[in-house]
Design a protein around this motif. Sequence first.
Motif, PDB file in Angstrom:
ATOM      1  N   GLY A  37     -34.099  14.287  -1.864  1.00  0.00           N
ATOM      2  CA  GLY A  37     -34.363  14.058  -3.270  1.00  0.00           C
ATOM      3  C   GLY A  37     -33.244  13.268  -3.917  1.00  0.00           C
ATOM      4  N   SER A  90     -31.011  20.166  -6.048  1.00  0.00           N
ATOM      5  CA  SER A  90     -31.936  21.014  -6.798  1.00  0.00           C
ATOM      6  C   SER A  90     -31.694  22.472  -6.461  1.00  0.00           C
ATOM      7  CB  SER A  90     -33.397  20.638  -6.518  1.00  0.00           C
ATOM      8  OG  SER A  90     -33.689  20.799  -5.149  1.00  0.00           O
ATOM      9  N   GLN A  91     -31.954  23.323  -7.442  1.00  0.00           N
ATOM     10  CA  GLN A  91     -31.781  24.758  -7.261  1.00  0.00           C
ATOM     11  C   GLN A  91     -32.998  25.483  -7.818  1.00  0.00           C
ATOM     12  OE1 GLN A  91     -27.233  24.693  -8.691  1.00  0.00           O
ATOM     13  NE2 GLN A  91     -27.859  26.692  -7.881  1.00  0.00           N
ATOM     14  N   SER A  92     -33.312  26.599  -7.179  1.00  0.00           N
ATOM     15  CA  SER A  92     -34.416  27.422  -7.686  1.00  0.00           C
ATOM     16  C   SER A  92     -34.125  28.891  -7.434  1.00  0.00           C
ATOM     17  CB  SER A  92     -35.732  27.012  -7.001  1.00  0.00           C
ATOM     18  OG  SER A  92     -35.648  27.214  -5.600  1.00  0.00           O
ATOM     19  N   SER A 136     -34.611  28.473 -11.738  1.00  0.00           N
ATOM     20  CA  SER A 136     -33.645  28.068 -12.771  1.00  0.00           C
ATOM     21  C   SER A 136     -33.131  29.293 -13.516  1.00  0.00           C
ATOM     22  CB  SER A 136     -34.269  27.067 -13.741  1.00  0.00           C
ATOM     23  OG  SER A 136     -35.436  27.606 -14.314  1.00  0.00           O
ATOM     24  N   CYS A 150     -30.796  26.463  -2.709  1.00  0.00           N
ATOM     25  CA  CYS A 150     -30.176  25.173  -3.028  1.00  0.00           C
ATOM     26  C   CYS A 150     -30.641  24.118  -2.034  1.00  0.00           C
ATOM     27  CB  CYS A 150     -28.654  25.302  -2.973  1.00  0.00           C
ATOM     28  SG  CYS A 150     -27.779  23.721  -3.098  1.00  0.00           S
ATOM     29  N   ASP A 151     -31.115  22.998  -2.581  1.00  0.00           N
ATOM     30  CA  ASP A 151     -31.465  21.835  -1.760  1.00  0.00           C
ATOM     31  C   ASP A 151     -30.438  20.747  -2.038  1.00  0.00           C
ATOM     32  OD1 ASP A 151     -34.541  22.946  -2.081  1.00  0.00           O
ATOM     33  OD2 ASP A 151     -34.186  21.794  -0.258  1.00  0.00           O
ATOM     34  N   GLY A 156     -25.984  20.897  -8.704  1.00  0.00           N
ATOM     35  CA  GLY A 156     -27.327  21.205  -9.149  1.00  0.00           C
ATOM     36  C   GLY A 156     -27.277  21.782 -10.553  1.00  0.00           C
ATOM     37  N   THR A 176     -28.615  28.299 -11.286  1.00  0.00           N
ATOM     38  CA  THR A 176     -29.546  29.408 -11.498  1.00  0.00           C
ATOM     39  C   THR A 176     -28.850  30.423 -12.381  1.00  0.00           C
ATOM     40  OG1 THR A 176     -30.693  29.187  -9.377  1.00  0.00           O
ATOM     41  CG2 THR A 176     -30.764  31.345 -10.444  1.00  0.00           C
TER      42      THR A 176
END
Lengths: 113, 111
Positions: free
Chosen positions: A1, A5-7, A9, A23-24, A105, A108
């Motif tokens: 990406g 990115s994190q999920s 949030s 974490c990506d 990122g 979260t």
Amino acid sequence: GAGVSQSPSNKVTEKGKDVELRCDPISGHTALYWYRQSLGQGLEFLIYFQGNSAPDKSGLPSDRFSAERTGGSVSTLTIQRTQQEDSAVYLCASSLKREGEQFFGPGTRLTVL
Amino acid sequence: SQQGEEDPQALSIQEGENATMNCSYKTSINNLQWYRQNSGRGLVHLILIRSNEREKHSGRLRVTLDTSKKSSSLLITASRAADTASYFCATWRQAGTALIFGKGTTLSVSS
């Protein structure tokens, strides 16, 4: 990406429950870091992954915290038996090389009730 | 333990004014970085200055480094309301495995 990115949030959980934060990192970044930021504070280092080397876990505050990085890419931070003091924003970062610029990122936000 | 300590903790200025933030650190470094954080979420890298550099510019940002005093400063010229954020300096842990951040300077720019 395009970025780290994190999920999720935001995560609200009850005391004593386990949580997983994901974490990506940016594709191709071999270094991955987890930090924690409590309200109004600076960032606190938690754990560092570099390629296939053993991670540096020296920042983990207790054995309730663990993290893994699968296939040198995605990382998961797990907090077992959460406590109210675990409430914080958990930030992930990656970098292309050691001691280089880190890309963060969005974090979260964990709230433990 | 924290390596960097920013000063002041909070700064309020008017648009168009310059903002100066200072950072002190404790051990020898290879480089020092400044980051910006909006609304308590992800950080954005602003500038990296190496230990053999004394000054570096990037747009409206000017960073100085004095290794003899173990200090750095970040100057934002002609500030804008959009510069309102928290600013952190960061240096590497001696093991080189992660950054150590100070508590940051909260900058508020009013129009």
